[in-house]
Scaffold this active site. Sequence first.
Site, PDB file in Angstrom:
ATOM      1  N   LYS A 114       0.830  -1.201   0.000  1.00  0.00           N
ATOM      2  CA  LYS A 114       0.000   0.000   0.000  1.00  0.00           C
ATOM      3  C   LYS A 114       0.868   1.256   0.000  1.00  0.00           C
ATOM      4  O   LYS A 114       2.041   1.218   0.389  1.00  0.00           O
ATOM      5  CB  LYS A 114      -0.881   0.018   1.259  1.00  0.00           C
ATOM      6  CG  LYS A 114      -1.919  -1.081   1.346  1.00  0.00           C
ATOM      7  CD  LYS A 114      -2.654  -0.995   2.677  1.00  0.00           C
ATOM      8  CE  LYS A 114      -3.700  -2.097   2.803  1.00  0.00           C
ATOM      9  NZ  LYS A 114      -4.853  -1.870   1.917  1.00  0.00           N
TER      10      LYS A 114
ATOM     11  N   ARG B 142     -10.312 -11.724   1.916  1.00  0.00           N
ATOM     12  CA  ARG B 142     -11.192 -12.763   1.354  1.00  0.00           C
ATOM     13  C   ARG B 142     -10.522 -14.138   1.395  1.00  0.00           C
ATOM     14  O   ARG B 142     -11.207 -15.158   1.396  1.00  0.00           O
ATOM     15  CB  ARG B 142     -11.604 -12.362  -0.059  1.00  0.00           C
ATOM     16  CG  ARG B 142     -10.483 -12.272  -1.056  1.00  0.00           C
ATOM     17  CD  ARG B 142     -10.837 -11.404  -2.248  1.00  0.00           C
ATOM     18  NE  ARG B 142     -10.876  -9.992  -1.890  1.00  0.00           N
ATOM     19  CZ  ARG B 142     -11.212  -9.018  -2.741  1.00  0.00           C
ATOM     20  NH1 ARG B 142     -11.553  -9.317  -3.986  1.00  0.00           N
ATOM     21  NH2 ARG B 142     -11.219  -7.769  -2.344  1.00  0.00           N
TER      22      ARG B 142
END
Length: 493
Positions: free
Chosen positions: A276, A350
Amino acid sequence: MQFELTRLPASQEPRGCVVVGVYASHALTPSAKQLDQASGGAITAAAKAGDISGKPGDTLMLRALQGVAAQRVLLVGCGKSGEIDEGAYQRVVAAAAAALGKLHAADAAFYLTELAVAGRDEAWRVRAAVAATSHALYQFTEYKREPGRRHLKTLAIGCRARGGKPLEAALAQGQALAEGVRLARDLGNHPANVCTPGYLADQARGLAKKHGLVVEVLDEAQMGELGMGALLAVSWGSREPAKLIVLKHQGGKAKSAPVVLVGKGVTFDSGGISIKPAATMDEMKFDMCGAASVFGTLKAAALLKLPLNLIGVVPTSENLPDGNAVKPGDIVTTMAGKTVEILNTDAEGRLLLCDALTYCERFKPEVVIDIATLTGACVISLGGHASGLLGNDQKLMDALLDAGRSAHDRAWQLPLWDDYKEQLRSPFADLPNVAGREAGTITAAAFLSAFTDKLRWAHLDIAGTAWKSGKEKSATGRPVGLLLQYLLDRVGA
């Protein structure tokens, strides 16, 4: 802080402060009228002089009023009479709480529960007042040399109803909700060098010991034996071992199917190899707020001794770059046997959740609800006002939407049509873990739906609601309010 009920008239309440309301028209709430009469018109005089406008959240402190037992009277603006909804009520309560928090008074009496809120009874107003006050007075000062102090220790909630049991129950529910939210906020606010997967496991053990829950913590070897290749891949780049935490509240009949809550517990998310940007990366300590909300809801359910079986499942890991970290293009095998091509290592939540959802099948649950700070796309879609809601069972989602409206911890349903599932195509594996930028929140849920064929399932994306940024940077404790209300609705409380 302790909460209790009082039925004394406001003028007779011998607390350090009494809190009453003033409308925008300068009309007074019933208890404000009673104080005004006892004090010879002091409140009317203050309103007419313009010392308090009556606008929502406006406050004025009066002291030593003749004929009033309390040392102080706090006037709080309530807006226009007849136009107060759930959100406005909570904002008025929060403004009053903030003013009380600045006082040196050890106790106060609070009469804002007599405000009329459309469609809500006094029990709702009592419960919401307790929760909103606790939320407004919350402080996290564990790492400060000079922690903040609150002098207010006891708040008495004024009530008018004759029947005591519904209001006592509402008070207990408000206190349990406040405790659950506080736990969720504390866990989220700890730094990631403290709140690791191992720390969450220890917190689960402590909760179990204190509140009569059953706990089990699976280590990486046990998860490996179960075939949880997706979950374990996330932790390859971390020195902190991943955990799968299971907490059980067994309040229902032995054979009753449980409600299962699954909380994403990424205790720090750097994005892994798909790293990020540096700006605000510190806020990625909040990526375990789904797990925190599960812990908070389990605590509230245990405090209330809810007559149902409730299971919390928390897959927890760090997501860091390392020579051993999972790479874009790697393929892993899930517990369900499906293979996943990991195109973006920053879509790691996920991967934890898909194996956890498969694990939930062994409980033969009534419903499964996962809670996750899953997608930045949800922040863009809904901001910080509503959590995203998707799933495969409309009855379950309707119940969650209703619970969110009642608790004013709202969700908004997004479509999960097969059209979106068509975006999940990989030439090398059964599924990719991302499907491009379009409809990112929905395609993330579509990925999870591939592991829910045997479940009545709903997914809450709390990426926009789990914490606040900027000057007010803090975990919010959402959606503990929604989840607890859903459980209360199930048991008819």
